[in-house]
Design a protein around this motif. Structure first.
Motif: not given
Length: 357
Positions: A110-120
């Motif tokens: 639940s740390l989507e802003v740090y998504c390894s593929k890049g958050s949108v």
């Protein structure tokens, strides 16, 4: 699913057309509401300094026409057939990002802003279908339900908008570093949108709060209006020396170039300074500032989905309200000029519902 809203044919917004960053009316099409999407009529949108960075192409990747805005609140008008957490009429917020891979370690935590593929990003981002995202300076928006937040019923929508960027930006590193424990000492560098909310969170957490500023003119508002315990003029060496080894944690919200060494000396042994602003291209710091005292510098953006909802609920429960100035969308270019000069206390919020026609 509710009956399709005719607004989904066209969306009215304000967009920049070039690097001048000047905004003017713009009509565009939003995507159709998918099975897991929420469509909300935007009532308010906060104005963030990052909006200007995007519209003026300061980061070098702006795509025009560009509709900014990522502090969005509104009312749900339509939901997809597989939406489980929102219904028509719910009060909903949308923050800095509207998608992520949903598979990586960060997303699973639940740390989507740090998504390894890049958050949108909500504005000027490239979504999964290749379309460019348009932000909240607009009449409505369609977002996957994972990236939407419930605004507590008793919380005013206009005041909720800034919580979705400066609010969570202040809250996230404080909670991560256990600065929600009463009795600890907090330093706040800068008293803008993020800084004034950091002070409010600090007091709600039961902390002893010191505000650092380059301007003595902010002393009265820091102490009397926001309730800080101490005010320090950061250019005054004697005042800074008096703060030596006194703080558990410092949140640095300043965006201008400044040395971190004077502030690191204010931290106790094993203290932490969290950067949430962007102080130039490089950090100015002597390695000794870290080594002497076992100190740490930490970085932080906005929080993940779970944490953002917790922050909204905390603000409602503790009656934490940003200080805002509400403006019509026609005033946005003037608001940006004032924001550049620091002439706002402490966040502009656009009254989209009543001014965007």
């Amino acid at each position: 699913m509710s009956k399709p809203d005719m607004m989904n044919k066209n969306c009215l917004g304000w967009a920049a057309r070039d690097e001048s960053g000047v905004l003017s009316p713009y009509t565009f099409t939003r995507r159709e509401v998918g099975d897991e999407d929420v469509s909300l009529k935007i009532t308010h949108c906060g104005i963030c300094y990052a909006d200007m960075l995007f519209t003026k192409n300061r980061l070098g990747d702006s795509r025009y026409p560009l509709v900014p805005g990522h502090e969005i609140v509104g009312i749900v008008k339509e939901v997809g057939s597989n939406v489980h957490h929102f219904k028509v009429g719910h009060r909903v917020g949308v923050g800095a990002y509207v998608n992520s891979c949903r598979e990586c370690e960060s997303c699973n935590q639940s740390l989507e802003v740090y998504c390894s593929k890049g958050s949108v990003y909500t504005s000027n981002g490239v979504d999964a279908d290749g379309t460019i995202t348009n932000g909240g300076y607009s009449s409505f928006i369609v977002v996957h339900e994972r990236y939407c937040f419930r605004i507590p019923d008793e919380y005013p929508l206009a005041l909720a908008a800034p919580l979705l960027c400066p609010g969570i930006t202040a809250y996230s590193p404080m909670v991560r570093h256990k600065m929600n424990q009463p009795g600890k000492s907090l330093g706040v560098i800068g008293l803008g949108g993020v800084g004034h909310l950091a002070v409010k969170f600090g007091k709600a957490f039961g902390l002893n709060v010191t505000v650092f500023s380059t301007s003595i003119s902010k002393k009265e508002e820091a102490l009397s209006l926001l309730g800080a315990d101490k005010f320090v003029v950061s250019s005054d060496e004697q005042q800074m020396q008096a703060m030596a080894n006194s703080l558990d944690f410092i949140i640095d919200t300043a965006s201008g170039d400044h040395s971190l060494d004077p502030y690191m000396s204010c931290l106790k042994t094993a203290g932490v300074l969290a950067l949430v602003g962007f102080p130039g291209d490089q950090i100015k710091l002597s390695p000794a500032s870290l080594l002497r005292g076992m100190k740490t510098i930490s970085g932080s953006l906005v929080g993940g989905v779970k944490e953002t909802q917790e922050m909204l609920d905390f603000c409602a429960a503790h009656k934490i309200y940003p200080n805002i100035e509400i403006v019509p969308i026609q005033y946005v270019n003037e608001a940006w000029e004032r924001l550049t000069k620091g002439d706002v206390k402490y966040r502009f919020v656009i009254d989209v519902e009543n001014s965007l026609k």
